[in-house]
Scaffold this active site. Sequence first.
Site, PDB file in Angstrom:
ATOM      1  N   HIS A  78       0.672  -1.006   0.356  1.00  0.00           N
ATOM      2  CA  HIS A  78       0.167   0.044   0.078  1.00  0.00           C
ATOM      3  C   HIS A  78       0.914   1.362   0.239  1.00  0.00           C
ATOM      4  O   HIS A  78       1.221   1.626  -0.967  1.00  0.00           O
ATOM      5  CB  HIS A  78      -1.091  -0.261   1.285  1.00  0.00           C
ATOM      6  CG  HIS A  78      -1.796   1.002   1.056  1.00  0.00           C
ATOM      7  ND1 HIS A  78      -2.195   1.715  -0.326  1.00  0.00           N
ATOM      8  CD2 HIS A  78      -2.957   1.229   1.753  1.00  0.00           C
ATOM      9  CE1 HIS A  78      -3.357   3.086   0.816  1.00  0.00           C
ATOM     10  NE2 HIS A  78      -3.993   2.063   1.821  1.00  0.00           N
ATOM     11  N   HIS A 128      -1.433  -0.235 -11.917  1.00  0.00           N
ATOM     12  CA  HIS A 128      -1.629   0.174 -11.218  1.00  0.00           C
ATOM     13  C   HIS A 128      -2.774  -0.986 -10.555  1.00  0.00           C
ATOM     14  O   HIS A 128      -3.507  -1.640 -11.742  1.00  0.00           O
ATOM     15  CB  HIS A 128      -2.208   1.259 -10.460  1.00  0.00           C
ATOM     16  CG  HIS A 128      -2.860   1.989  -9.737  1.00  0.00           C
ATOM     17  ND1 HIS A 128      -4.249   1.676  -9.037  1.00  0.00           N
ATOM     18  CD2 HIS A 128      -2.273   2.641  -8.220  1.00  0.00           C
ATOM     19  CE1 HIS A 128      -4.504   1.647  -7.902  1.00  0.00           C
ATOM     20  NE2 HIS A 128      -2.998   3.012  -7.422  1.00  0.00           N
ATOM     21  N   ASP A 132       3.622   6.246  -8.006  1.00  0.00           N
ATOM     22  CA  ASP A 132       4.094   5.886  -6.603  1.00  0.00           C
ATOM     23  C   ASP A 132       6.017   6.777  -7.476  1.00  0.00           C
ATOM     24  O   ASP A 132       6.741   6.615  -6.821  1.00  0.00           O
ATOM     25  CB  ASP A 132       4.424   4.732  -6.088  1.00  0.00           C
ATOM     26  CG  ASP A 132       2.853   4.638  -5.940  1.00  0.00           C
ATOM     27  OD1 ASP A 132       2.446   5.014  -4.259  1.00  0.00           O
ATOM     28  OD2 ASP A 132       2.158   3.391  -5.612  1.00  0.00           O
TER      29      ASP A 132
END
Length: 432
Positions: free
Chosen positions: A267, A308, A366
């Site tokens: 996460h 993702h 990210d």
Amino acid sequence: MEKKRIATLSFNDGTPQIELPIMSGTLGPDVIDIRNLAKTGMFTYDPGFLSTASCSSSITYIDGDAGHLYYRGYPIEQLAEKSSYLEVCYLLLNGELPSEADSEKFEREIKRRTMVHDQLMSFYKGFRRDAHPMAVMVGVVGALSAFYHDSLDISNPEHREVSALRLIAKVPTIAAMCYKYNIGHPFMYPNNKLGYVENFLYMMFATPCEEYAANPRIVKALERIFILHADHEQNASTSTVRLAGSSGANPFACTSAGIAALWGPAHGGANEAVLKMLDEIGDVSQIPKFVARAKDKKDSFRLMGFGHRVYKNMDPRARVMRETCYEVLAELGLQNDKLFEMAMELERVALQDEYFIERKLYPNVDFYSGIVLKALNVPLNMFTVIFAIARTIGWISQWNEMISDTERKIGRPRQLYRGPVKRDYRPSRERE
């Protein structure tokens, strides 16, 4: 009046068929209301809740196929370009963008709560200096309920508002203190002459020895990171906050639970994983070898920061973060840094290689946020803490919405039991 739509569930064992209402939201796919299924004594099996809506919400909407992310209906790209983080906080919490007067009042209310209780500082001494900052965050944020119990009546809207303001204001202070404690520096008190993001940078990097002024471009970059991570629908940490809150737990405890869930590498730890991957690759010349390994199904190596679970198109946050990434690298003169050269070459490969294009394995938020945070000299173990600061507003907004929901029930998932059937206890001497 619109005709109610019904799905009919039939059985082949003689069980009477049942009708399940079909519900529509303002955006997104329709949802089948399965609550009538309880009349049959059966329930659904859905590991990971991939096909289950646990709540109704009006805060955040994601269209993963189209690559859209809206906060209260506003596209994330517009907010990241034109808004401020505190304005986004107001929007998520209240449902509308603030007027100029509302914005000024909200900022004042946040600033007057940035300090933490002096006794709370002694909590840090109970942790080892080398404790992971997220471990400290879980403990200290949870402890806020022991100091601010004057606003813990969750049935009181005013108490909920005060708790929300306290969390938005104090979590950056707590986070910066985690960093200072970890490196052995004295805590820096908030400087409320500064803006929200600038103040956090001040508490992180200033010392009592000399003046500190944050680079405005760096402030803007971090503000974008905060905005892009402010909420993301019913993800693991948000669902944890809601589940904890469904029992009537106070907002500080629920936020602490959300931080614990965010800490997981699947996460909030994804941007950390990007930097560790780049460190493993080691040099631009090694990228073809590692790309080949990523394509090999028999090899356990994976390229982190690509693709993702929700977005089957380009992550809309990544588009904004990519621009920010290049701005920061240019501002700090890091375009030729070995680490960042590797990152940019990986990005080029992913955007041109048919393997990645066919599978829609685009660089995600990210990937870029990890590079930016590294460029800002944020240590690796603080990456997820930065995420937690940004996501606090999402957690508290979702928690507040849940508490106000007339359909709220304590969360109690069911299970498919596959253990032993009933058996009788025997004394140890009779057991083989």
